[in-house]
Design a protein around this motif. Sequence first.
Motif, PDB file in Angstrom:
ATOM      1  N   GLN A 118      33.020  48.607  46.359  1.00  0.00           N
ATOM      2  CA  GLN A 118      33.153  48.465  44.914  1.00  0.00           C
ATOM      3  C   GLN A 118      33.872  47.174  44.544  1.00  0.00           C
ATOM      4  O   GLN A 118      33.522  46.513  43.557  1.00  0.00           O
ATOM      5  CB  GLN A 118      33.911  49.660  44.334  1.00  0.00           C
ATOM      6  CG  GLN A 118      33.149  50.963  44.387  1.00  0.00           C
ATOM      7  CD  GLN A 118      33.906  52.086  43.704  1.00  0.00           C
ATOM      8  OE1 GLN A 118      34.333  51.962  42.560  1.00  0.00           O
ATOM      9  NE2 GLN A 118      34.089  53.191  44.416  1.00  0.00           N
ATOM     10  N   GLU A 121      31.391  44.379  45.002  1.00  0.00           N
ATOM     11  CA  GLU A 121      30.360  44.439  43.961  1.00  0.00           C
ATOM     12  C   GLU A 121      30.865  43.863  42.638  1.00  0.00           C
ATOM     13  O   GLU A 121      30.136  43.167  41.933  1.00  0.00           O
ATOM     14  CB  GLU A 121      29.916  45.883  43.750  1.00  0.00           C
ATOM     15  CG  GLU A 121      28.859  46.051  42.662  1.00  0.00           C
ATOM     16  CD  GLU A 121      28.567  47.510  42.353  1.00  0.00           C
ATOM     17  OE1 GLU A 121      27.681  47.768  41.523  1.00  0.00           O
ATOM     18  OE2 GLU A 121      29.224  48.393  42.943  1.00  0.00           O
ATOM     19  N   ARG A 122      32.122  44.118  42.298  1.00  0.00           N
ATOM     20  CA  ARG A 122      32.656  43.691  41.012  1.00  0.00           C
ATOM     21  C   ARG A 122      33.370  42.342  41.077  1.00  0.00           C
ATOM     22  O   ARG A 122      33.926  41.894  40.080  1.00  0.00           O
ATOM     23  CB  ARG A 122      33.627  44.748  40.473  1.00  0.00           C
ATOM     24  CG  ARG A 122      32.924  46.000  39.988  1.00  0.00           C
ATOM     25  CD  ARG A 122      33.931  47.112  39.708  1.00  0.00           C
ATOM     26  NE  ARG A 122      33.334  48.281  39.085  1.00  0.00           N
ATOM     27  CZ  ARG A 122      32.605  49.186  39.723  1.00  0.00           C
ATOM     28  NH1 ARG A 122      32.351  49.027  41.018  1.00  0.00           N
ATOM     29  NH2 ARG A 122      32.110  50.229  39.088  1.00  0.00           N
ATOM     30  N   TRP A 123      33.370  41.706  42.230  1.00  0.00           N
ATOM     31  CA  TRP A 123      34.081  40.434  42.401  1.00  0.00           C
ATOM     32  C   TRP A 123      33.570  39.409  41.389  1.00  0.00           C
ATOM     33  O   TRP A 123      32.368  39.192  41.278  1.00  0.00           O
ATOM     34  CB  TRP A 123      33.880  39.915  43.817  1.00  0.00           C
ATOM     35  CG  TRP A 123      34.827  38.845  44.241  1.00  0.00           C
ATOM     36  CD1 TRP A 123      34.510  37.571  44.629  1.00  0.00           C
ATOM     37  CD2 TRP A 123      36.248  38.953  44.354  1.00  0.00           C
ATOM     38  NE1 TRP A 123      35.633  36.869  44.970  1.00  0.00           N
ATOM     39  CE2 TRP A 123      36.727  37.695  44.805  1.00  0.00           C
ATOM     40  CE3 TRP A 123      37.171  39.966  44.111  1.00  0.00           C
ATOM     41  CZ2 TRP A 123      38.078  37.445  45.016  1.00  0.00           C
ATOM     42  CZ3 TRP A 123      38.519  39.715  44.326  1.00  0.00           C
ATOM     43  CH2 TRP A 123      38.953  38.478  44.772  1.00  0.00           C
ATOM     44  N   LEU A 133      38.725  43.980  36.110  1.00  0.00           N
ATOM     45  CA  LEU A 133      37.755  44.733  36.901  1.00  0.00           C
ATOM     46  C   LEU A 133      38.132  46.203  36.818  1.00  0.00           C
ATOM     47  O   LEU A 133      39.259  46.588  37.169  1.00  0.00           O
ATOM     48  CB  LEU A 133      37.759  44.278  38.363  1.00  0.00           C
ATOM     49  CG  LEU A 133      37.107  42.934  38.729  1.00  0.00           C
ATOM     50  CD1 LEU A 133      37.861  41.768  38.114  1.00  0.00           C
ATOM     51  CD2 LEU A 133      37.098  42.758  40.254  1.00  0.00           C
ATOM     52  N   PHE A 135      37.623  50.323  37.656  1.00  0.00           N
ATOM     53  CA  PHE A 135      37.162  51.250  38.691  1.00  0.00           C
ATOM     54  C   PHE A 135      37.503  52.679  38.263  1.00  0.00           C
ATOM     55  O   PHE A 135      38.369  52.900  37.415  1.00  0.00           O
ATOM     56  CB  PHE A 135      37.844  50.945  40.033  1.00  0.00           C
ATOM     57  CG  PHE A 135      37.652  49.526  40.513  1.00  0.00           C
ATOM     58  CD1 PHE A 135      36.539  49.177  41.269  1.00  0.00           C
ATOM     59  CD2 PHE A 135      38.579  48.547  40.193  1.00  0.00           C
ATOM     60  CE1 PHE A 135      36.362  47.859  41.709  1.00  0.00           C
ATOM     61  CE2 PHE A 135      38.412  47.237  40.624  1.00  0.00           C
ATOM     62  CZ  PHE A 135      37.303  46.891  41.375  1.00  0.00           C
ATOM     63  N   SER A 322      29.946  42.244  32.638  1.00  0.00           N
ATOM     64  CA  SER A 322      30.366  43.382  33.454  1.00  0.00           C
ATOM     65  C   SER A 322      30.075  44.712  32.758  1.00  0.00           C
ATOM     66  O   SER A 322      29.568  45.657  33.379  1.00  0.00           O
ATOM     67  CB  SER A 322      31.866  43.259  33.751  1.00  0.00           C
ATOM     68  OG  SER A 322      32.331  44.380  34.475  1.00  0.00           O
ATOM     69  N   GLU A 326      27.670  47.878  33.808  1.00  0.00           N
ATOM     70  CA  GLU A 326      28.256  49.199  34.026  1.00  0.00           C
ATOM     71  C   GLU A 326      27.555  50.273  33.194  1.00  0.00           C
ATOM     72  O   GLU A 326      27.289  51.379  33.678  1.00  0.00           O
ATOM     73  CB  GLU A 326      29.741  49.161  33.680  1.00  0.00           C
ATOM     74  CG  GLU A 326      30.438  50.496  33.838  1.00  0.00           C
ATOM     75  CD  GLU A 326      31.862  50.478  33.317  1.00  0.00           C
ATOM     76  OE1 GLU A 326      32.416  51.578  33.119  1.00  0.00           O
ATOM     77  OE2 GLU A 326      32.409  49.387  33.093  1.00  0.00           O
TER      78      GLU A 326
END
Length: 624
Positions: A118, A121-123, A133, A135, A322, A326
């Motif tokens: 995760q 993936e979100r870097w 970011l 989570f 982002s 999502e």
Amino acid sequence: MKSPSILPADVDFSDPAAPASPAFGDVYHSRAGALAQARHVFVAGNGLPGRWQGRERFVVLETGFGLGNNFLATWDAWRQDPARCGRLVFVSVEKHPLRRDDLARAHAASPLPELAAQLVERWPPLTAGLHTLGFDGGRVELLLGLGDARTLSRELVLDADAIYLDGFSPKLNPELWDDWLLKSLARHAVPGTTVATWSINRPMRRTLASLGFDVELAPGFANKPEMTVARFAPRHVPQRPAGREPLAPGAKRAVIVGAGLAGAACALALSRVGVACTVVDALPGPAQASSGNPAGLFHGTVNPDDGPHARFNRAAALATQSLLAELGVAHQPGLLRLETRLAVEQMLEAPGYVQALSADEASAQAGTGFAHPAWLYPGGGAVDPAAYTRAMLAASGAQLRLSTPVAALREADGGWQLLDANGQLIEQARLVVLAGGHGQLSLLGDLGEWAQGLVVQRGQLTHLADAPWQPGLPVAGDGYAIADGRGGAWCGATVQDGDLDPALRDADQTENLTRYARLAGLATPPQAPLAGRVGWRLVAPDRLPLIGGLAAPGALADQLRLQPRRPGLVVCTAFASRGITWAALAGQLVAALALGAPRPLEAELLDAVDPLRFALRRQRRPGR
């Protein structure tokens, strides 16, 4: 504060047990194990998980994100603790972040594969500033600051519950351990804040003690017999700046006026920090006013100085990218912005965020012939703003009260009241967010002095049902063009200040089609029946939004950070033509301002969007 370019880390992976930095001549973690070291030194060294239990929010501040193992260990400890805090916010600063491929390589054999995947993936793209970011549905937040810790530590607005002092050896990386940086970090400490580090550097320990920390040595990890732990226990508690106090601390419910992009984003962000929201709007459905256009653009901006506009727009565009991913909102990815003032060789690039294309390269992307180079924003694009709004509202779980005009706003014991035209109560809450456009200004009465200088702008866009050119990517420059996916295109848009005429006008359509022809390289504008939409934008003189609290009674302080605010009232407005781009970040900022969470923007950018900025400038320069 101009943001420097980010120089990514070069990592030597020749020893899989201990990746190293050739630039600093040191390893990223002990050969005895990265997660084991993180759990012993930083998690247990700060008294976790016990110290976050029973808390609504717990904030960790770290120097040196490195490979991210401290974050993963802390996140895992939070997940494994049934008595965990409601929300974990991990703030970390890194001057030389890893490239995504290197980060994936560093965690290829991670003992926490799900969490590591995760993170990879979100870097984010490696651009300077703060990156948020999310989570675990927003309950865990990584606020990653890319840049020099000595600069960013001064720009962070937060209270830390625990501080992780990490980084390469004090001998090899002295800037992360010196008095100047430690004093900057101490400004984020409150009584009871803990510190832990693997280092026992004596100058560091002396400085911490001089700053009000009780400093001790504790058993170290692996081959290090000792480590340092500390707790902030100052003799005198420094006073917090009035302008940085939370506007509605502990609020569990909010009423939001406006069911467009701004209101939906505020509802989503507040819901993710445990605030139940009711969204009130005069119209019968969401996104039926300024947010009701059938398509719109989102992207950042670039300028040579990387000033507040460029930095805010970059942060906002990345937040939008982002959130769209999502929420799974369908959109056209990628955007070309034509640039006539600079040659390609003069352009700076930020991989993953913006790329310079020659005229030929841009033409190939768009399917027409351009005479000028262009910026390519791979994370930008076009989206249906109403669909985006509905997705945010659905994810927020907000209650909607539509067809409910609000005529007045009144302060009352314990909060604010919204009243109808007959003076009857519509809603009351401790926290009220004004997130509509120009229609909400009349609610403010004597509170509206900050709104002087705002302009209501009319805009008309045009629809070509049978378009001679449908751009392969959304294109902006002198006007814009967006393919509608059905053989047509949207193009626009006109700008008229103070014009409230709702009717489509032939003259405006001619202007839009002329711009479309220039973008498409057509000799003459196409002919088409009058079709399109009219909307209105609220625009501030400096073309930035207004997000924040309003002044408490009395004269303004000489700095925004010192200005007391009216409790429980937040404005989020003046989105101009950038509502899609700004909404996600604006919502995050509203939630942070309301509850006192770490701000997702640097202090300079908070001032740049503060709704009191114009009133303060007038106070400093009367008559201007």
